[in-house]
Design an enzyme around this catalytic site. Sequence first.
Site, short mmCIF file in Angstrom:
data_model
loop_
_atom_site.label_atom_id
_atom_site.label_comp_id
_atom_site.label_asym_id
_atom_site.label_seq_id
_atom_site.Cartn_x
_atom_site.Cartn_y
_atom_site.Cartn_z
N TYR A 299 51.94 39.87 33.22
CA TYR A 299 51.69 41.00 32.39
C TYR A 299 52.17 41.13 31.07
O TYR A 299 51.62 41.95 30.18
CB TYR A 299 52.30 42.38 32.94
CG TYR A 299 51.54 42.56 34.52
CD1 TYR A 299 50.18 42.93 34.66
CD2 TYR A 299 52.40 42.59 35.88
CE1 TYR A 299 49.69 43.10 35.83
CE2 TYR A 299 51.84 42.58 36.89
CZ TYR A 299 50.30 42.95 37.05
OH TYR A 299 49.92 42.91 38.31
N PRO B 128 50.86 53.12 38.80
CA PRO B 128 52.28 52.59 38.96
C PRO B 128 52.67 51.47 38.48
O PRO B 128 52.27 50.43 38.58
CB PRO B 128 52.32 52.57 40.60
CG PRO B 128 50.96 52.75 40.89
CD PRO B 128 50.29 53.25 39.82
N ASN B 129 54.00 51.49 37.97
CA ASN B 129 54.87 50.06 37.65
C ASN B 129 54.24 49.74 36.24
O ASN B 129 54.83 48.80 35.96
CB ASN B 129 54.56 49.00 38.61
CG ASN B 129 55.17 49.52 39.97
OD1 ASN B 129 56.47 49.97 40.02
ND2 ASN B 129 54.36 49.37 40.92
N ASN C 66 43.73 52.27 34.13
CA ASN C 66 44.02 51.14 35.03
C ASN C 66 44.84 51.88 36.36
O ASN C 66 46.04 52.29 36.15
CB ASN C 66 45.12 50.27 34.21
CG ASN C 66 45.67 49.17 35.00
OD1 ASN C 66 45.33 48.95 36.29
ND2 ASN C 66 46.18 48.21 34.05
N GLU D 205 37.33 51.06 34.07
CA GLU D 205 38.60 50.61 34.53
C GLU D 205 38.95 49.04 33.84
O GLU D 205 38.29 48.41 33.43
CB GLU D 205 37.99 50.04 36.11
CG GLU D 205 38.83 49.19 36.96
CD GLU D 205 38.25 48.57 38.29
OE1 GLU D 205 36.94 48.44 38.17
OE2 GLU D 205 39.07 48.16 39.14
N ASP E 50 37.55 59.18 43.87
CA ASP E 50 36.84 60.44 44.25
C ASP E 50 36.86 61.27 43.03
O ASP E 50 35.98 62.09 42.66
CB ASP E 50 37.27 60.99 45.74
CG ASP E 50 36.59 60.43 46.61
OD1 ASP E 50 35.71 59.92 46.91
OD2 ASP E 50 37.11 60.88 47.99
N ARG F 35 58.46 43.75 34.15
CA ARG F 35 57.64 43.18 35.27
C ARG F 35 56.94 42.07 35.09
O ARG F 35 56.02 41.95 34.47
CB ARG F 35 56.93 44.57 35.37
CG ARG F 35 55.91 44.54 36.62
CD ARG F 35 54.91 45.22 36.59
NE ARG F 35 53.92 45.31 37.82
CZ ARG F 35 52.68 45.74 38.01
NH1 ARG F 35 52.26 46.57 37.03
NH2 ARG F 35 52.19 45.61 39.04
N ARG G 222 43.19 36.45 41.71
CA ARG G 222 44.31 36.77 42.11
C ARG G 222 44.33 36.87 43.86
O ARG G 222 43.45 36.58 44.26
CB ARG G 222 45.26 37.90 41.43
CG ARG G 222 45.65 37.61 40.10
CD ARG G 222 46.18 38.93 39.15
NE ARG G 222 47.57 39.01 39.81
CZ ARG G 222 48.44 39.93 39.93
NH1 ARG G 222 48.02 40.90 38.91
NH2 ARG G 222 49.58 40.25 40.29
N HIS H 277 42.12 45.99 33.95
CA HIS H 277 43.25 45.36 34.46
C HIS H 277 43.83 44.57 33.19
O HIS H 277 43.01 43.94 32.87
CB HIS H 277 42.95 44.77 35.68
CG HIS H 277 42.52 45.76 36.62
ND1 HIS H 277 43.22 46.57 37.45
CD2 HIS H 277 41.18 46.07 37.13
CE1 HIS H 277 42.64 47.26 38.22
NE2 HIS H 277 41.16 47.08 37.99
N ALA I 8 48.23 49.14 41.28
CA ALA I 8 48.12 49.11 42.70
C ALA I 8 47.12 50.06 43.37
O ALA I 8 46.30 49.77 44.34
CB ALA I 8 49.44 48.91 43.38
C1 DQA Z 1 46.82 45.73 37.38
C2 DQA Z 1 46.41 44.76 38.52
C3 DQA Z 1 46.75 45.49 39.92
O1 DQA Z 1 46.60 44.58 41.16
C4 DQA Z 1 48.35 45.39 40.14
O2 DQA Z 1 48.61 46.18 41.29
C5 DQA Z 1 48.79 46.39 38.99
C6 DQA Z 1 48.34 45.94 37.59
C7 DQA Z 1 46.57 45.09 36.15
O3 DQA Z 1 46.51 45.75 35.14
O4 DQA Z 1 46.61 43.55 36.00
O5 DQA Z 1 49.80 46.98 38.97
O6 DQA Z 1 46.15 46.88 37.62
#
Ligand code: DQA
Length: 144
Positions: free
Chosen positions: A22, A9-10, A73, A97, A86, A17, A106, A99, A76
């Site tokens: 970011y 999301p986002n 990624n 993973e 899972d 954003r 953070r 980020h 949230a």
């Molecule tokens: C994120 C870090 C997460 O805490 C956050 O909620 C995101 C982006 C990152 O790419 O740094 O939406 O995954």
Amino acid sequence: MKILIINGPNLNLLGIREPNIYGREDYNALVDMIELHAKELGVEVGIFQSNHEGDIVDCIQDALGDFDAIVINPAAYTHTSVAIADAVKAVGLPAVEVHISDVANREPFRQISYVRDACVATVSGHGFKGYLEAMDILVNKDEN
Ligand code: DQA
């Protein structure tokens, strides 16, 4: 090799954003970078983004039989979703993973990652390049 890249999301709002966290480049720029790197590596990629937890679970499940590895990624959902963790464990595909931001430095609520246990590696705080590093990890893993 076929790698599935999943963004939660986002992340569709990259560029707009919180650019101080970011960056100013948008989601399409991220997609372009990933596609270019896939060509350099000689791998195929599928790229998926959703704001919905269940859609991400479905996407992970659908990867079975179609993809060899996953870069994820969960945004949230990293910090909340047992269902996504899972699903990654269930399909058993090697996953990394990612980020964009350095989550370790953070807020306390970002220190929990449910998906981490299901992944062979984590790349955090390297910006968009982190996705490319994750692809490298999966390709090199395949060669060894
Ligand atoms: C994120 C870090 C997460 O805490 C956050 O909620 C995101 C982006 C990152 O790419 O740094 O939406 O995954």
